[in-house]
Design an enzyme around this catalytic site. Structure first.
Site, PDB file in Angstrom:
ATOM      1  CB  ALA A  17      -0.962   0.048   1.108  1.00  0.00           C
ATOM      2  CB  VAL A  18       1.502   3.239  -2.145  1.00  0.00           C
ATOM      3  CG1 VAL A  18       2.493   5.394  -1.847  1.00  0.00           C
ATOM      4  CG2 VAL A  18       2.951   2.964  -2.535  1.00  0.00           C
ATOM      5  CB  ALA A  22       2.517   5.974   5.084  1.00  0.00           C
ATOM      6  CB  VAL A  24       2.078  -0.740   3.978  1.00  0.00           C
ATOM      7  CG1 VAL A  24       1.737  -2.267   4.943  1.00  0.00           C
ATOM      8  CG2 VAL A  24       1.242   0.388   4.996  1.00  0.00           C
ATOM      9  CE  LYS A  39       0.558   3.452   8.175  1.00  0.00           C
ATOM     10  NZ  LYS A  39      -0.550   4.021   8.983  1.00  0.00           N
ATOM     11  CG  ASP A 131      -9.554   6.962   8.598  1.00  0.00           C
ATOM     12  OD1 ASP A 131     -10.062   7.099   8.456  1.00  0.00           O
ATOM     13  OD2 ASP A 131      -8.464   6.968   8.303  1.00  0.00           O
TER      14      ASP A 131
END
Length: 188
Positions: A17-18, A22, A24, A39, A131
């Site tokens: 993930a981007v 951040a 990951v 992360k 969140d």
């Protein structure tokens, strides 16, 4: 023979993930042999860099306090990265599962109860998540639901409300958060 070695011990497997702040990476901890999510704080510019770093550090502090079976466990925090090391959640996210197939009502209740238990413990410790959304509910290798991503968390005295401002993901925000008003326990 794996990928790059980060922080002297985490061998990268792949990027998973981007976000603007951040990255990951699925990694292997060479010390423990455990598969982890690494992360890394990214995109530190002069304007948003300090705020992003403070959010990142706040996430690490929140996770260090939260030892709960339905929260993704913190394995380590490396301020020199900065990097947060989390247990690897091989079962993907709730968002991914919802795209693949409908979830049976009994399973939906089980997932909801797990997330509520995690939020209950966070609230007991004075932490607002701010969140909660399907991409922040992850599943471990045996399918247990765990709450993740405390980057928007508010840590402190919950007898008062959290700082006002739009913090979180708009589509999943409580009405008061959408209006830029302070968040409370009910907001989560």
């Amino acid at each position: 023979q794996g990928g790059a070695l980060l922080l002297g011990r985490y061998e990268t497997v792949r990027e998973v993930a981007v976000t603007p702040h951040a990255r990951v990476l699925e990694s292997i901890d060479r010390v423990t042999g455990e598969r982890v999510a690494l992360k890394l704080l990214a995109g530190l510019d002069h304007e948003g860099g300090r705020d992003a770093f403070l959010r990142f550090e706040r996430e690490a502090r929140a996770l260090a306090q939260l030892r709960h079976p339905h929260v993704v466990p913190l394995r380590a925090y490396h301020p020199e990265g900065p990097a947060i090391v989390l247990a690897w959640m091989g079962g993907g996210s709730l968002a991914d599962r919802l795209l693949r197939e409908p979830i049976a009502p009994a399973r939906a209740v089980e997932i909801t109860c797990a997330v509520l238990a995690a939020l209950g413990e966070a609230h007991r410790l004075g932490i607002l998540h701010r969140d909660v959304k399907p991409t922040n509910v992850l599943f471990d290798d045996v399918g247990a639901a765990r709450l993740s991503d405390f980057g928007a968390a508010h840590l402190g005295d919950l007898s008062t409300t959290a700082t006002a401002g739009a913090i979180g993901t708009f589509a999943y925000m409580s009405p008061e958060q959408r209006l830029g008003r302070p968040a409370s326990l009910a907001s989560d």
